[in-house]
Write a protein that holds these residues in place. Sequence first.
Motif, PDB file in Angstrom:
ATOM      1  N   LYS A  18      14.936  20.131 -10.027  1.00 36.77           N
ATOM      2  CA  LYS A  18      16.067  20.287 -10.933  1.00 36.77           C
ATOM      3  C   LYS A  18      15.548  20.198 -12.361  1.00 36.77           C
ATOM      4  N   VAL A  19      15.914  21.165 -13.191  1.00 34.06           N
ATOM      5  CA  VAL A  19      15.502  21.129 -14.595  1.00 34.06           C
ATOM      6  C   VAL A  19      16.226  19.977 -15.281  1.00 34.06           C
ATOM      7  N   GLN A  20      15.451  19.019 -15.734  1.00 35.57           N
ATOM      8  CA  GLN A  20      16.011  17.817 -16.348  1.00 35.57           C
ATOM      9  C   GLN A  20      15.539  17.737 -17.799  1.00 35.57           C
ATOM     10  N   PRO A  21      16.393  18.087 -18.741  1.00 36.96           N
ATOM     11  CA  PRO A  21      15.993  18.116 -20.141  1.00 36.96           C
ATOM     12  C   PRO A  21      15.363  16.791 -20.577  1.00 36.96           C
ATOM     13  N   GLY A  22      14.153  16.900 -21.124  1.00 34.54           N
ATOM     14  CA  GLY A  22      13.460  15.721 -21.620  1.00 34.54           C
ATOM     15  C   GLY A  22      12.727  14.930 -20.570  1.00 34.54           C
ATOM     16  N   PHE A  23      12.789  15.365 -19.289  1.00 35.74           N
ATOM     17  CA  PHE A  23      12.152  14.590 -18.224  1.00 35.74           C
ATOM     18  C   PHE A  23      11.318  15.436 -17.251  1.00 35.74           C
ATOM     19  N   SER A  24      11.676  16.694 -17.020  1.00 36.10           N
ATOM     20  CA  SER A  24      10.983  17.486 -15.992  1.00 36.10           C
ATOM     21  C   SER A  24       9.696  18.122 -16.536  1.00 36.10           C
ATOM     22  N   PHE A  25       8.846  17.292 -17.139  1.00 29.28           N
ATOM     23  CA  PHE A  25       7.603  17.797 -17.734  1.00 29.28           C
ATOM     24  C   PHE A  25       6.548  18.035 -16.650  1.00 29.28           C
ATOM     25  N   HIS A  26       5.858  19.159 -16.764  1.00 30.44           N
ATOM     26  CA  HIS A  26       4.840  19.533 -15.790  1.00 30.44           C
ATOM     27  C   HIS A  26       3.867  20.502 -16.444  1.00 30.44           C
ATOM     28  N   ASP A  27       2.739  20.714 -15.786  1.00 30.56           N
ATOM     29  CA  ASP A  27       1.808  21.746 -16.238  1.00 30.56           C
ATOM     30  C   ASP A  27       1.119  22.351 -15.020  1.00 30.56           C
ATOM     31  N   VAL A  28       0.329  23.396 -15.267  1.00 32.05           N
ATOM     32  CA  VAL A  28      -0.521  23.963 -14.220  1.00 32.05           C
ATOM     33  C   VAL A  28      -1.958  23.693 -14.617  1.00 32.05           C
ATOM     34  N   GLU A  29      -2.628  22.914 -13.801  1.00 34.75           N
ATOM     35  CA  GLU A  29      -4.025  22.573 -14.019  1.00 34.75           C
ATOM     36  C   GLU A  29      -4.880  23.837 -14.100  1.00 34.75           C
ATOM     37  N   GLU A  30      -5.901  23.800 -14.946  1.00 33.99           N
ATOM     38  CA  GLU A  30      -6.825  24.927 -15.058  1.00 33.99           C
ATOM     39  C   GLU A  30      -7.451  25.241 -13.694  1.00 33.99           C
ATOM     40  N   VAL A  31      -7.596  26.534 -13.399  1.00 32.55           N
ATOM     41  CA  VAL A  31      -8.320  26.953 -12.197  1.00 32.55           C
ATOM     42  C   VAL A  31      -9.812  26.930 -12.511  1.00 32.55           C
ATOM     43  N   TYR A  32     -10.585  26.233 -11.673  1.00 33.79           N
ATOM     44  CA  TYR A  32     -11.997  26.000 -11.971  1.00 33.79           C
ATOM     45  C   TYR A  32     -12.948  26.959 -11.263  1.00 33.79           C
ATOM     46  N   VAL A  33     -12.458  27.751 -10.337  1.00 30.72           N
ATOM     47  CA  VAL A  33     -13.332  28.583  -9.499  1.00 30.72           C
ATOM     48  C   VAL A  33     -12.905  30.041  -9.568  1.00 30.72           C
ATOM     49  N   ASN A  34     -13.766  30.927  -9.077  1.00 31.89           N
ATOM     50  CA  ASN A  34     -13.474  32.361  -9.075  1.00 31.89           C
ATOM     51  C   ASN A  34     -12.597  32.734  -7.885  1.00 31.89           C
ATOM     52  N   LYS A  35     -11.374  32.236  -7.900  1.00 32.97           N
ATOM     53  CA  LYS A  35     -10.400  32.549  -6.867  1.00 32.97           C
ATOM     54  C   LYS A  35      -9.052  32.848  -7.525  1.00 32.97           C
ATOM     55  N   HIS A  36      -8.194  33.543  -6.787  1.00 34.12           N
ATOM     56  CA  HIS A  36      -6.885  33.921  -7.311  1.00 34.12           C
ATOM     57  C   HIS A  36      -5.807  32.975  -6.782  1.00 34.12           C
ATOM     58  N   ARG A  37      -5.144  32.307  -7.698  1.00 30.55           N
ATOM     59  CA  ARG A  37      -3.989  31.465  -7.343  1.00 30.55           C
ATOM     60  C   ARG A  37      -2.734  32.273  -7.677  1.00 30.55           C
ATOM     61  N   LEU A  38      -2.298  33.082  -6.723  1.00 33.53           N
ATOM     62  CA  LEU A  38      -1.138  33.954  -6.911  1.00 33.53           C
ATOM     63  C   LEU A  38       0.141  33.159  -6.644  1.00 33.53           C
ATOM     64  N   SER A  39       1.161  33.396  -7.448  1.00 26.79           N
ATOM     65  CA  SER A  39       2.426  32.688  -7.239  1.00 26.79           C
ATOM     66  C   SER A  39       3.584  33.510  -7.777  1.00 26.79           C
ATOM     67  N   ILE A  40       4.757  33.207  -7.261  1.00 33.29           N
ATOM     68  CA  ILE A  40       6.005  33.761  -7.789  1.00 33.29           C
ATOM     69  C   ILE A  40       6.775  32.607  -8.405  1.00 33.29           C
ATOM     70  N   GLN A  41       7.007  32.707  -9.691  1.00 33.60           N
ATOM     71  CA  GLN A  41       7.737  31.674 -10.427  1.00 33.60           C
ATOM     72  C   GLN A  41       9.167  32.153 -10.628  1.00 33.60           C
ATOM     73  N   GLY A  42      10.117  31.253 -10.425  1.00 37.23           N
ATOM     74  CA  GLY A  42      11.506  31.664 -10.621  1.00 37.23           C
ATOM     75  C   GLY A  42      12.403  30.511 -11.003  1.00 37.23           C
ATOM     76  N   TRP A  43      13.616  30.851 -11.397  1.00 32.05           N
ATOM     77  CA  TRP A  43      14.606  29.855 -11.790  1.00 32.05           C
ATOM     78  C   TRP A  43      15.974  30.233 -11.232  1.00 32.05           C
ATOM     79  N   TYR A  44      16.746  29.222 -10.898  1.00 35.36           N
ATOM     80  CA  TYR A  44      18.160  29.397 -10.582  1.00 35.36           C
ATOM     81  C   TYR A  44      18.957  28.922 -11.783  1.00 35.36           C
ATOM     82  N   HIS A  45      19.986  29.674 -12.120  1.00 35.07           N
ATOM     83  CA  HIS A  45      20.760  29.411 -13.323  1.00 35.07           C
ATOM     84  C   HIS A  45      22.153  28.872 -13.000  1.00 35.07           C
TER      85      HIS A  45
END
Length: 627
Positions: free
Chosen positions: A218-245
Amino acid sequence: MKRTSPAAQETEKSQKQPLMENDKIRSLFNGKIWDPKFQEDLKHEIATSQPYNWGTIRDLVDDDLLRNVRKEIETEIHFTNKETDIYKVNQSGDLANLSGLDWNDLSRLPSLCRLREILYSEVYRDVISHVSGAGPLSGSKMDMSINTYTKGCHLLTHDDVIGSRRVSFILYLPEPGKRWKDHYGGGLRLFPSIVANVPHSDHTAKLVPQFNQIAFFKVQPGFSFHDVEEVYVNKHRLSIQGWYHIPQEGEKGYTEGEEAEWVKTNTSTLAQLESNVLQDYEFPKNERSILPYHQIRHFDELLKAQPEFSDGTGITGTDLSLFSKADLEYLANFISPHHLTETGIQKLQSQFVTKSQLQIEDFLNDDKSESLKKLIKRDELEKECPYESVKVEAPWKTAMPPHKWRYLYIDGKSHENFQTEQDVLESLNSEENPNYKLLSKTLDSANYNTEAALIDVAIFLESTAFKKFLALITLLSPLSEQVLIRRFRPGKDFTLATQINKNHLLEHVKGFVEAVLEGTLCLTPSDGWESGEIGGYELYMDNQDDDEEENKDIKDAAVYQSDDTGDSVLINKPPSWNSFNLVLRDETVLQFVKYISWAAKSSRWDITAQWDVKTTEDEDENEIDNE
């Protein structure tokens, strides 16, 4: 990272698509998600999770469907590398935002279309709404993008608060049949908050993504902080990012005025940083100490006494006899001798007056440069660098909050280590001025040789003799100063794009310049930075926008704006050794230090300074409050 325009959203809504029956939709998901016990267990798990409410489901959808989706993405979609101050990622160009597509012309992406339909179906949305506790979710306002993170890609700390977003999700599609391992990087990391809108410097939860796994919160203003760690290797981290409104008009769960009130009340990460609300929780403080009036008068007199050239350029000559013998000896202890001749100063002055910027190579003399380089290299090789804020020891501190910047710094004040709101409040009640000389006396030189040497240079940059030299090469009289020693750790540190902080205490001063003079002495001992691939560069870019209102939504949706075409870049300075960069920066210019990749051979080390400045005017027009 982009958002569809309102016009595109309306076009999408008007498109007629055959809808799958609920039984068909249910069959394309893992049957466990329809089990009431599974839902209740997941709901409890999410409600009790830390650092905030989030959840994950393994093997979410039909395996064959998702493998086909991955094949379609690999064969039909072209990815382009995109980089800003907050992220480096491969995005799918026109397909980056799936809500903007003409879905009647996607015959080559049937599985992707099917996946999109079931993810936004009412039966599945009801499950996510129930287990997340987020409330009703829109099925018409769709918001999805495809990203692939390859080696060096990352996304820095933010809380996903944009517009009417209510739930954020990431469906992972790394190579099927193979486990994505922790040391590959690319993990989803979650950050607790000290108080609302102030995330802790260190994450406390991390998800290592696997094929056919979804993470959501749940998007929580001021609290739902996150990041995506750097990828360190020669591999593909494929993803589908989305939101519900939030539900739109005509949908189940729609409440008139709810979305407008949500948007009004909850600001994006960028808006938080541009406000004054968080200043108490920002460290180091962006506070330049006003110089004593007698020093400012002295700089004025020095500039007025310089001989003027007769060619109309505004460039002065240089009379070094106006420096005392002690001044010249002190300057010579630090600055390379060729910069301290009349010819050398005139050359620097000409470059700065012409361009309002100056890059001085070989700034420190050979003795200072070699001794410092030896000490810094020794620390890089022999001393363990702390990567958690709780392990940072005096005289170093951790810059915070991490949705604005993160690095180690020395500011000449007492040591602080902020873990709770009380820590911050106690610091606010004991404000002190920086005192590098006092700090230097307290260090155990046997253990802090490098810190002592860096502090020695910081003391030099604060000296009257150096500020005389600064006044001569810029033809500007310093009014205030702030000096920081910084270390940016590989795989950890950065600053995001910010504007200058104006010093309103000095606005009444005659000749006050509506800009800040910034100087960065880069002391990075390693090579390999020139390509920009490992970050660490200091970038200045033009932030003027003639179509500000027209592009407001797009800017906000991108969270942070940085240049990805090269058109707005004014200066791009990679880390180097013994290079002093001077820039006169006004409010139209953004500046940041790009995230340092784990692949960097060393930290980026520098000493940075800011000065409010003025042009030389008559003494009786320059009254300054010395308090």
